[in-house]
Design a protein around this motif. Structure first.
Motif, mmCIF file in Angstrom:
data_model
loop_
_atom_site.group_PDB
_atom_site.id
_atom_site.type_symbol
_atom_site.label_atom_id
_atom_site.label_comp_id
_atom_site.label_asym_id
_atom_site.label_seq_id
_atom_site.Cartn_x
_atom_site.Cartn_y
_atom_site.Cartn_z
ATOM 1 N N SER A 37 53.387 44.026 38.196
ATOM 2 C CA SER A 37 55.099 44.595 38.194
ATOM 3 C C SER A 37 54.658 44.666 36.251
ATOM 4 C CB SER A 37 55.898 44.473 38.618
ATOM 5 O OG SER A 37 56.636 42.598 38.583
ATOM 6 N N GLU A 38 54.302 43.478 35.880
ATOM 7 C CA GLU A 38 54.377 43.046 34.750
ATOM 8 C C GLU A 38 53.045 43.082 33.928
ATOM 9 O OE1 GLU A 38 57.079 42.520 33.077
ATOM 10 O OE2 GLU A 38 58.601 42.081 34.325
ATOM 11 N N GLY A 39 51.540 43.790 34.775
ATOM 12 C CA GLY A 39 50.412 43.800 33.619
ATOM 13 C C GLY A 39 49.588 44.007 35.110
ATOM 14 N N TRP A 40 48.107 42.812 34.545
ATOM 15 C CA TRP A 40 47.386 43.040 35.551
ATOM 16 C C TRP A 40 46.761 41.450 36.014
ATOM 17 C CZ3 TRP A 40 45.615 47.018 38.539
ATOM 18 C CH2 TRP A 40 46.260 48.901 37.979
ATOM 19 N N ALA A 41 45.637 40.878 36.799
ATOM 20 C CA ALA A 41 45.339 40.294 36.751
ATOM 21 C C ALA A 41 43.688 39.924 37.401
ATOM 22 C CB ALA A 41 45.845 38.532 37.629
ATOM 23 N N LEU A 42 42.785 39.609 36.726
ATOM 24 C CA LEU A 42 41.411 39.674 37.141
ATOM 25 C C LEU A 42 41.207 37.988 37.667
ATOM 26 C CD1 LEU A 42 38.696 41.431 38.187
ATOM 27 C CD2 LEU A 42 38.451 40.804 35.885
ATOM 28 N N VAL A 43 40.342 38.083 38.598
ATOM 29 C CA VAL A 43 40.608 36.166 39.161
ATOM 30 C C VAL A 43 38.940 36.979 39.644
ATOM 31 C CG1 VAL A 43 40.970 34.756 41.539
ATOM 32 C CG2 VAL A 43 42.761 35.863 40.104
ATOM 33 N N SER A 44 37.761 35.633 39.212
ATOM 34 C CA SER A 44 36.800 35.295 39.576
ATOM 35 C C SER A 44 36.650 33.927 39.028
ATOM 36 C CB SER A 44 36.088 36.368 39.086
ATOM 37 O OG SER A 44 34.549 36.234 39.147
ATOM 38 N N GLU A 45 34.966 33.385 39.226
ATOM 39 C CA GLU A 45 34.246 32.591 39.259
ATOM 40 C C GLU A 45 33.416 32.534 38.200
ATOM 41 O OE1 GLU A 45 33.815 30.325 42.972
ATOM 42 O OE2 GLU A 45 31.876 31.366 43.542
ATOM 43 N N THR A 46 32.973 31.405 38.020
ATOM 44 C CA THR A 46 31.678 31.526 36.672
ATOM 45 C C THR A 46 31.360 29.593 36.461
ATOM 46 O OG1 THR A 46 31.183 31.960 34.675
ATOM 47 C CG2 THR A 46 32.543 30.772 35.093
ATOM 48 N N GLY A 47 29.598 29.706 36.004
ATOM 49 C CA GLY A 47 29.476 28.588 36.198
ATOM 50 C C GLY A 47 28.664 28.239 37.538
ATOM 51 N N THR A 48 28.419 29.134 38.830
ATOM 52 C CA THR A 48 27.961 27.993 39.596
ATOM 53 C C THR A 48 25.890 28.424 39.986
ATOM 54 O OG1 THR A 48 29.243 29.385 40.827
ATOM 55 C CG2 THR A 48 28.468 28.818 42.104
ATOM 56 N N THR A 49 25.724 27.421 39.968
ATOM 57 C CA THR A 49 24.560 27.223 40.359
ATOM 58 C C THR A 49 23.679 26.109 41.452
ATOM 59 O OG1 THR A 49 24.418 24.634 39.620
ATOM 60 C CG2 THR A 49 24.340 26.808 37.872
#
Length: 645
Positions: free
Chosen positions: A207-219
């Motif tokens: 209701s107050e905006g947006w959120a994007l969830v992910s991950e990084t740095g995976t080897t």
């Protein structure tokens, strides 16, 4: 016990139960993360300008050396400012100035085993990861059985997410490969289609905006993870791979040598979609793992397989695609599956030599197998061991091949992630760039592996060929991915499609549902440093000259990206800069014409070239006057496109 002793004991109990709370803010102070150890559980929440974006969510690891979920106490914290600048050739921008505040928390369980959690908080991004320095009784290793890590959102949040599919599904048991469809504005409580949660990235409308969830740095030191189905108390929890992935080979758990650090979990938040589209958090918190051994080149490539399919992987047809690439000024031609059988290695030497004489470099397709799928296409068993890879890559370098496309992985186990890493590391020694298909999501790899290009990891253009339903769905897909899949990693969608019909004769089978301008604009809205333009020789005489001229100079790399307007799955308008030149690209997936007043300060007071469809959906090249305030009034037709340059 005397009253005095009872009073002291009570005070001690209160002290032991008192929750520790630590806060860290972004450099501007607008974004705040609060971490607590209340009740012996580590939790965090995220607020933007005082508004809750991520509600109380869990932290912690389930390990073989101890429980790092329950009975936790914050015993130390340290905060410092972080600033770094870096140049990068193969993402949405060529230079990044990253500023964040770094918080390192030390938590301890009841057995005195400690775990660090590092938070990096910039003005619209949160990244965090776990670290274990040492184990009990001189333990030098640990298994990670799972994470308590969760993501919870305020009531009323809707979702733009794609389901995780089970192992050994799909054609020749090659899934999961991140090729499922997305829901739009779904409910938090909706169950995933296959009952296995959702693959990254996951976009949420609050209701107050947006959120994007992910991950990084995976080897290869960890597995790829995804999100579970939603649970009212905890939200979405980090989930590990299914035991049956990778053909059942390898553990679904993670083995790590100590000291160890996990990949980063990332959350991008914004009042609007601008921070979502423009985020670089996937690259900000990682560093190159090795130096590029060669000067890798970006560019465009032609590709026979999309419409001509398996039968076209023959010498004569590949010559036609090489000639087309040369005429268009493209740097590469991709020779797809079965070249080992239908062209042969001896003639491949000739074909590569011919391509080089035309100023074109070849890229060759490979099956990743190994023993983890039943896909029959060759070459097989060339990349599944170090000995085989180095032998193959030495031959590719000798004959002048500059890239490979590796297909059919099927899973996120640590064992599989090791293979991705090993392929990229070995290829770097032989001047070879790497594209992955039928694969996992790349997680910061553009910065970590300098010869990495892009991954498919999306329901891509080949499906437009396979069925009319996917052709109908293409506008929706390409108006969605700038906000999620392509926002966090390069995406090899696999083709700016210029044939009107999905056939070699351009007359039979089902038609393309998008306009020419839509397809041309998608070459800008889709980001990858080696862009596929799926033209065919017939297009040279069928397309208007202005379309050919534009496609000849279509950039593949960008120095800057700005969000202009859009809504996931409905429409998108992006501004990208290549050198001194700005390109505005728009796509409309809706059934009605879309009238927009675009804010384009880079064109204020100027007359710019405009590529747009007329009311009949026919391509036109004209001009547009942008007023002194930078406003341009534009109409994008249904399934149509827009380019301003």
């Amino acid at each position: 016990m005397t009253r005095k002793l009872l009073f002291v004991a009570a005070l001690m109990a209160v002290g032991l139960c008192r929750a520790e709370e630590v806060k860290v803010k972004s450099p501007s102070g607008n974004l705040e993360v609060t971490i607590s150890d209340e009740g012996g559980k580590a939790t965090y929440c995220v607020s933007l300008d005082g508004k809750q974006m991520v509600t109380k969510s869990n932290l912690g690891l389930n390990t073989s050396i101890g429980d790092l979920i329950n009975g936790l106490k914050i015993v130390g914290s340290k905060t410092e400012a972080v600033e770094k600048q870096y140049d990068i050739r193969n993402i949405k921008t060529s230079h990044v100035d990253y500023k964040a505040n770094k918080l390192v928390l030390t938590l301890e369980n009841q057995q005195k085993l400690q775990m660090n959690i590092t938070f990096m908080v910039s003005d619209n991004d949160v990244a965090f990861r776990y670290g274990i320095k040492k184990g009990p009784r001189d333990k030098q290793r640990t298994l990670i059985f799972g994470e308590a890590t969760s993501f919870n959102f305020p009531d009323g949040t809707t979702t733009f997410i794609t389901p995780q599919i089970g192992p050994e599904t799909g054609w020749a048991q090659t899934k999961p490969s991140y090729e499922e469809g997305y829901s739009v504005d779904g409910k938090l409580t909706d169950k995933s289609h296959y009952g296995r949660g959702y693959t990254f990235p996951c976009l949420f409308h609050l209701s107050e905006g947006w959120a994007l969830v992910s991950e990084t740095g995976t080897t290869g030191t960890y597995c790829g993870t995804h999100l579970s189905d939603y649970q009212p108390e905890s939200g979405y929890t980090i989930a590990f791979p299914d035991k049956g992935e990778n053909g059942g080979f390898g553990s679904e758990f993670v083995a790590m040598s100590l000291p160890a650090e996990t990949p980063w979990r990332t959350i991008t938040v914004g009042k609007t979609l601008k921070p979502i589209v423009e985020t670089t958090v996937s690259y900000d918190v990682v560093d190159p793992l090795y130096e590029p051994a060669y000067d890798y080149k970006s560019g465009r490539y032609t590709w026979s397989w999309l419409l001509w399919q398996d039968g076209a992987t023959n010498y004569d047809d590949q010559v036609k695609l090489i000639d087309l690439a040369s005429i268009m000024g493209y740097e590469y031609c991709l020779v797809d599956a079965l070249w080992d059988a239908q062209i042969g290695r001896d003639r491949m030497v000739e074909l590569s030599k011919y391509a080089q004489s035309k100023g074109v470099s070849l890229m060759l397709w490979y099956n990743s197998n190994g023993a983890w799928n039943d896909a029959p296409q060759g070459p097989r068993n060339c990349l599944n061991s170090s000995l085989a890879r180095n032998r193959e890559f030495a031959w590719l370098q000798k004959i002048g091949v500059k890239g490979i496309k590796v297909d059919f992985f099927g899973g996120d186990k640590q064992e599989t992630l090791r293979l991705y890493e090993d392929i990229m590391v070995d290829a770097n020694r032989y001047d070879i760039q790497v594209i992955f298909h039928g694969c996992t999501l790349p997680r910061g790899w553009e910065r970590m592996f300098p010869n990495y290009v892009a991954s498919e990891a999306v329901l891509a253009s080949e499906n437009v060929f396979f069925g009319e339903g996917a052709a109908i769905h293409e506008p929706f897909d390409l108006c969605l991915h700038p906000f999620c899949r392509n926002a966090i990693a390069s995406m090899d969608w696999g083709g700016v499609i210029m044939n009107k019909h999905m056939s070699r004769d351009n007359k039979s089978r089902h038609s393309r549902k998008t306009t020419d301008i839509f397809e041309m604009a998608s070459g800008i809205t889709n980001q990858t440093s080696i862009q596929c333009v799926a033209m065919y020789p017939n297009n040279l005489t069928e397309l208007p000259q202005f379309e050919l001229d534009f496609l000849r100079q279509l950039p593949a790399t960008w120095d800057e990206t700005q969000f202009v307007d859009g809504y996931p799955g409905k429409y998108v308008v992006l501004a990208r800069r290549h050198g001194a030149d700005w390109y505005i690209a728009g796509l409309n997936a809706q059934k009605e014409p879309l009238k927009l007043n675009l804010q384009l300060p880079m064109f204020a007071g100027k007359v710019a070239t405009l590529y747009v469809d007329n009311q009949k959906g026919e391509p036109t090249k004209t001009t547009v006057k942008v007023d002194k305030k930078g406003i341009a009034k534009i109409t994008i037709q249904p399934n149509g496109g827009l380019i301003i340059k």
